[in-house]
Design an enzyme around this catalytic site. Structure first.
Site, PDB file in Angstrom:
ATOM      1  N   ASP A   1       7.868  29.856 -31.251  1.00  0.00           N
ATOM      2  CA  ASP A   1       8.922  30.313 -32.150  1.00  0.00           C
ATOM      3  C   ASP A   1       8.390  30.156 -33.581  1.00  0.00           C
ATOM      4  O   ASP A   1       7.688  29.195 -33.884  1.00  0.00           O
ATOM      5  CB  ASP A   1      10.171  29.456 -31.947  1.00  0.00           C
ATOM      6  CG  ASP A   1      11.300  29.864 -32.858  1.00  0.00           C
ATOM      7  OD1 ASP A   1      11.622  31.055 -32.899  1.00  0.00           O
ATOM      8  OD2 ASP A   1      11.848  28.978 -33.555  1.00  0.00           O
TER       9      ASP A   1
ATOM     10  N   CYS B   1      38.323 -23.202 -24.086  1.00  0.00           N
ATOM     11  CA  CYS B   1      38.712 -24.077 -22.975  1.00  0.00           C
ATOM     12  C   CYS B   1      38.085 -23.591 -21.672  1.00  0.00           C
ATOM     13  O   CYS B   1      37.422 -22.563 -21.641  1.00  0.00           O
ATOM     14  CB  CYS B   1      40.239 -24.129 -22.833  1.00  0.00           C
ATOM     15  SG  CYS B   1      40.932 -22.514 -22.411  1.00  0.00           S
TER      16      CYS B   1
ATOM     17  N   ASP C   1      12.440  24.874 -31.451  1.00  0.00           N
ATOM     18  CA  ASP C   1      13.104  23.707 -32.054  1.00  0.00           C
ATOM     19  C   ASP C   1      14.605  23.870 -32.220  1.00  0.00           C
ATOM     20  O   ASP C   1      15.286  22.925 -32.602  1.00  0.00           O
ATOM     21  CB  ASP C   1      12.494  23.416 -33.426  1.00  0.00           C
ATOM     22  CG  ASP C   1      12.888  24.462 -34.470  1.00  0.00           C
ATOM     23  OD1 ASP C   1      13.051  25.644 -34.091  1.00  0.00           O
ATOM     24  OD2 ASP C   1      13.034  24.103 -35.652  1.00  0.00           O
TER      25      ASP C   1
ATOM     26  N   CYS D   1       3.733   1.694   2.513  1.00  0.00           N
ATOM     27  CA  CYS D   1       4.999   1.009   2.221  1.00  0.00           C
ATOM     28  C   CYS D   1       5.885   1.906   1.355  1.00  0.00           C
ATOM     29  O   CYS D   1       7.075   2.088   1.629  1.00  0.00           O
ATOM     30  CB  CYS D   1       4.759  -0.302   1.476  1.00  0.00           C
ATOM     31  SG  CYS D   1       3.811  -1.522   2.391  1.00  0.00           S
TER      32      CYS D   1
ATOM     33  N   ASP E   1      16.720  28.398 -28.917  1.00  0.00           N
ATOM     34  CA  ASP E   1      15.489  28.392 -28.107  1.00  0.00           C
ATOM     35  C   ASP E   1      15.718  27.782 -26.727  1.00  0.00           C
ATOM     36  O   ASP E   1      14.865  27.911 -25.839  1.00  0.00           O
ATOM     37  CB  ASP E   1      14.383  27.583 -28.825  1.00  0.00           C
ATOM     38  CG  ASP E   1      13.985  28.211 -30.152  1.00  0.00           C
ATOM     39  OD1 ASP E   1      13.941  29.448 -30.229  1.00  0.00           O
ATOM     40  OD2 ASP E   1      13.727  27.453 -31.099  1.00  0.00           O
TER      41      ASP E   1
ATOM     42  N   CYS F   1      38.592 -20.023 -20.497  1.00  0.00           N
ATOM     43  CA  CYS F   1      37.741 -18.999 -21.151  1.00  0.00           C
ATOM     44  C   CYS F   1      36.477 -18.796 -20.327  1.00  0.00           C
ATOM     45  O   CYS F   1      36.086 -17.661 -20.024  1.00  0.00           O
ATOM     46  CB  CYS F   1      37.355 -19.435 -22.563  1.00  0.00           C
ATOM     47  SG  CYS F   1      38.724 -19.546 -23.719  1.00  0.00           S
TER      48      CYS F   1
ATOM     49  N   CYS G   1       0.839  -1.202   0.000  1.00  0.00           N
ATOM     50  CA  CYS G   1       0.000   0.000   0.000  1.00  0.00           C
ATOM     51  C   CYS G   1       0.865   1.240   0.000  1.00  0.00           C
ATOM     52  O   CYS G   1       2.097   1.164   0.036  1.00  0.00           O
ATOM     53  CB  CYS G   1      -0.944   0.009   1.194  1.00  0.00           C
ATOM     54  SG  CYS G   1      -0.087   0.217   2.763  1.00  0.00           S
TER      55      CYS G   1
END
Length: 799
Positions: free
Chosen positions: A496, A83, A694, A19, A698, A86, A16
């Site tokens: 803009d 081997c 953009d 917690c 800006d 590795c 809840c």
């Protein structure tokens, strides 16, 4: 200098809002840690100072206070091992990584299995480590189960067991009804020890999670839903055990049994939790849908051959073949081929985009009709879609300011309820019905059960999760819940001009010929402009291509700064430029002055065309308004928002563009560094300002605005600075963002009202003895499900 790092941890064991509040409080007390715990997502977003604390300390703290940190297990094939050393080397290398719980590499099967904390270390990091060690790891397609799926299966199994054991007990309730319904109740069902045998597994096996949750909470000096459930069901169960013993000692004694109350309560709460789990799963559907959009395989060209590989194996620089109907696997550029690509899932544009050599392509978009060879430029977590998924995940996990209020209420709610329950018990036992222990117990248990604050804890995060997912589907990306909340307050939007209202790219808007042969004039015009490097020249040349006019060779070309250009084509002198150029060459243009003025007043750059000393035409070029801009601006104004346009252009051009889209408020001739000042000016006038842009210039204004909104087709700097990104650059997403924010806030307020109203009304009714505990349990479960269901309505709203 210390560096902050971000950590995302999935937490198990939360039941809840109390917690979530407790974990958040404990983590925030750690030096250098700032945490935000989301109950609905079962997740914590944490920022921490690496010099003061590490990720393992944080996850250890969560586990120390009694909750679990979800781990994932993945299996992969390992290539290149020769081997045992590795395998040992890989195993040792992985085990040393922060966040890895266990690593096991099997040389015989050439495979590996790793258990890890996905919040600390990612699967990409693990695979990258194997590669760094000199080997190759390929994830097996059948991955390990998500911890939420495992949890769901467990809840479902427990519920089935609980229902089987509780149904006979539920049937015994007929025996307690004061009037005869004519329904037979076998004597065995009323036997205290038969009920004890059925109720005990439900109480202590199925319901054990409530005891562990309550213990966790009390140990940490707090209280949560588990405390309420454990107290209520234990009181009913142990009182029934005592009554059973009394009946055993005295055969004439008629016991008051509440085994059915405890068992049915636990069953009903489990039903509610299961429905809640399913509903919460639907709130994260947006993320799953985005993940499903990703391509699963890619055709890589290696040594001249086409090889199908999982998309995870694609590397930057690989050449990929994409056939018609296939998804483009990763972000890149076209090396060879021509096709149209459906980019609607990223940009929102329904019309496919034509792609040819050197054009950029976006991963997960669909190649429609031609075969493309592309070069991979961004793979894995760097792709555009991966970036969108990350933004949506972060937004869904963030906490809106309004949720703080619910957290505070939830944190103090449980102790108050326990107090009310005790008062109700004492009032019934000593005053309302003196000595009537069963009646006092029923009232106390009903208060404990109906007051569960689950609905309150889920009221805000579920709405935020659904809304951010809905926004992503519409092409509106909110970076966090706080921005989703704040957007509804916006009453002024600053747009803009270039690249936002307009396309940001000049186009030929008018071509007027004064000669008998229009195509001859156009051919001479584009032939002359082809040799120029000016941006307007490129627009004119593209206009010629669109009209299938072939450019001729230019024998002589000269750019005349501030005037225009001069060229010789097939022996003809061609001039394109301003009035000054025509005056210098003694070419009369006065009779067309009115046409020139009209074009310029419309915000267009008009150029005169002369061939062999004779005025032959006019060409006008402008940065044209996006098709959707006017409609979007009208929608914003209808929402009661003042719309402003800001631009560095001169007033005449600015006003011309503004009149096309019906904007009355215009800031013209604004230097890039002054855009932020205009935002500040509006804020000082008492307005809640959103800035839409953009470009790099800006970014300061986007950062200063109450809400910064970046056009998705813009620069990375603008997108990074903004709070909201409009994918694809369509301004129609702007009113959708405002609408979504308003409807989300309305939805949250509805959730909070009903959650609070439910508890406020339910507690006194229960305390007065008008509510049986099992009815209270059903109502409590229903309240949580109803709040989540109300949030899910946002998936269907029209924006």
């Amino acid at each position: 200098m210390s560096e902050s790092k971000d950590l995302s941890v999935d937490i198990t064991g939360m039941t809840c809002a109390s917690c979530a509040t407790r974990i958040e409080k404990v983590l925030n007390k750690m030096d250098g840690v700032e945490a935000n715990v989301n109950l609905a997502m079962e997740n914590a977003k944490i920022t921490y100072d690496e010099e003061k604390v590490n990720a393992s300390d944080i996850t250890g703290k969560i586990e120390k206070i009694g909750y679990g940190v979800a781990k994932e297990k993945t299996e992969f094939d390992v290539r290149g091992m020769t081997c045992a050393s590795c395998a040992g080397r890989i195993e040792k290398g992985l085990s040393r990584m922060n966040g890895i719980q266990s690593a096991n590499i099997n040389l015989a099967t050439e495979s590996g299995a790793v258990e890890y904390n996905p919040g600390i270390v990612s699967l990409d990091d693990i695979l990258g480590k194997v590669k760094k060690l000199g080997y190759e790891a390929v994830v097996k397609k059948e991955g390990g189960e998500d911890h939420r799926d495992i949890e769901f299966k467990k809840k479902k199994r427990n519920l089935i067991i609980s229902i089987i054991l509780s149904l006979p007990l539920l049937y015994t309730m007929i025996g307690h009804i004061p009037w005869n319904l004519g329904i037979p109740v076998p004597d065995i069902f009323m036997n205290p020890w038969f009920q004890f045998i059925l109720a005990t597994p439900v109480q202590f096996y199925i319901g054990w999670s409530f005891y562990t949750g309550a213990y966790r909470a009390l140990r940490n000096k707090s209280a949560n839903m588990d405390v309420l459930v454990a107290l209520g069901t234990s009181a009913a169960y142990f009182y029934s055990v005592v009554e059973g013993i009394r009946a055993l000692m005295n055969p004439d004694y008629v016991p008051h049994l509440y085994f059915e109350t405890s068992a049915v309560l636990i069953t009903l709460i489990l039903v509610g939790k299961l429905f809640e789990h399913l509903a919460k799963g639907r709130t994260t559907a947006a993320i799953k849908e985005l993940l499903n959009l990703q391509a699963k395989e890619a055709t890589v060209i290696r040594d001249g051959e086409e090889v199908k590989v999982p998309v995870e194996e694609v590397q930057v620089g690989d050449s990929l073949l994409v056939k018609p109907g296939e998804k483009i696997p990763v972000d890149g550029k076209v090396l060879k081929g021509k096709s149209s690509v459906d980019e609607s899932m990223i940009t929102g544009e329904s019309i496919p985009t034509e792609k040819t050599e050197d054009d950029p392509v976006i991963g997960s978009t669909i190649n429609k009709n031609g075969t493309l060879t592309i070069e991979a430029e961004k793979v894995g977590k760097d792709t555009a879609l991966a970036g969108i998924i990350k933004i949506v995940e972060e937004a869904q996990g963030s906490k809106a300011p309004i949720q703080r209020m619910a957290d505070v209420i939830s944190g103090i709610f449980v102790p108050i309820v326990v107090g009310i329950s005790v008062v109700a018990f004492l009032a019934w036992f000593f005053w309302a019905s003196p000595g009537n222990l069963p009646q006092a117990l029923e009232a106390a248990i009903a208060v404990l059960v109906i007051a569960c604050p689950c609905a309150l804890g889920l009221a805000t995060p579920t709405s935020i999760m659904v809304a951010t997912g809905k926004g992503a589907e519409q092409g509106v990306l909110f970076k966090g819940g706080e921005y989703l909340e704040e957007t509804h307050k916006v009453n002024a939007i600053l747009l803009d001009k270039t690249g936002t209202i307009t396309k940001g790219k000049p186009e030929v808007t008018d071509f007027i010929s004064f000669a008998d042969n229009d195509n001859e004039v156009l051919s001479n015009l584009i032939s002359a402009e082809k040799a120029s490097e000016h941006p307007l020249a490129q627009a004119i040349f593209e206009y010629g291509e669109e009209n299938d006019i072939k450019a001729e060779n230019v024998d002589h070309f000269e750019a005349i700064p501030g005037h225009g250009i001069e060229g010789t084509i097939n022996g003809k002198k061609v001039y394109v430029g301003t009035r000054k150029l025509m005056k210098r060459e003694n070419i009369s243009y006065e009779s067309h002055e009115e046409q020139l003025t009209q074009l310029e007043e419309a915000g267009k750059t008009a150029m005169l065309i002369a061939i062999n000393g004779v005025l032959s035409g006019i060409v006008a070029v402008a940065d044209t308004v996006k098709q959707s801009s006017k409609e979007a601006i009208q929608e914003l104004q209808s929402l009661g928002i003042e719309v402003y346009m800001i631009t560095g252009d001169n007033e005449r051009t600015a006003n011309a563009i503004a009149s096309q889209v019906e904007i009355k408020n215009v800031f013209a001739e604004v230097l890039p560094e002054d855009k932020a000042n205009k935002v500040k000016q509006l804020q000082e006038d008492g307005k809640q300002v959103a800035m839409v842009g953009d470009g790099i210039n800006d970014a300061p204004a986007l950062a200063l605005a109450d809400i910064g909104i970046a056009i998705g087709t813009g620069t990375d700097v603008a997108i990074e600075t903004a709070d909201i990104t409009l994918v694809g650059g369509d301004l129609k997403h702007l009113p959708q963002a405002v609408n979504l924010s308003r409807k989300t806030m309305k939805n949250i307020r509805q959730n909070l009202f009903w959650a609070l109203a439910y508890n406020s009304a339910g507690i006194p009714i229960a305390a007065l003895g008008f509510l049986a505990p099992w009815v209270a349990g059903a109502a409590m479960a229903f309240s949580s499900v109803s709040v989540v269901s109300n949030s899910l309505r946002l998936k269907r709203v029209k924006l």
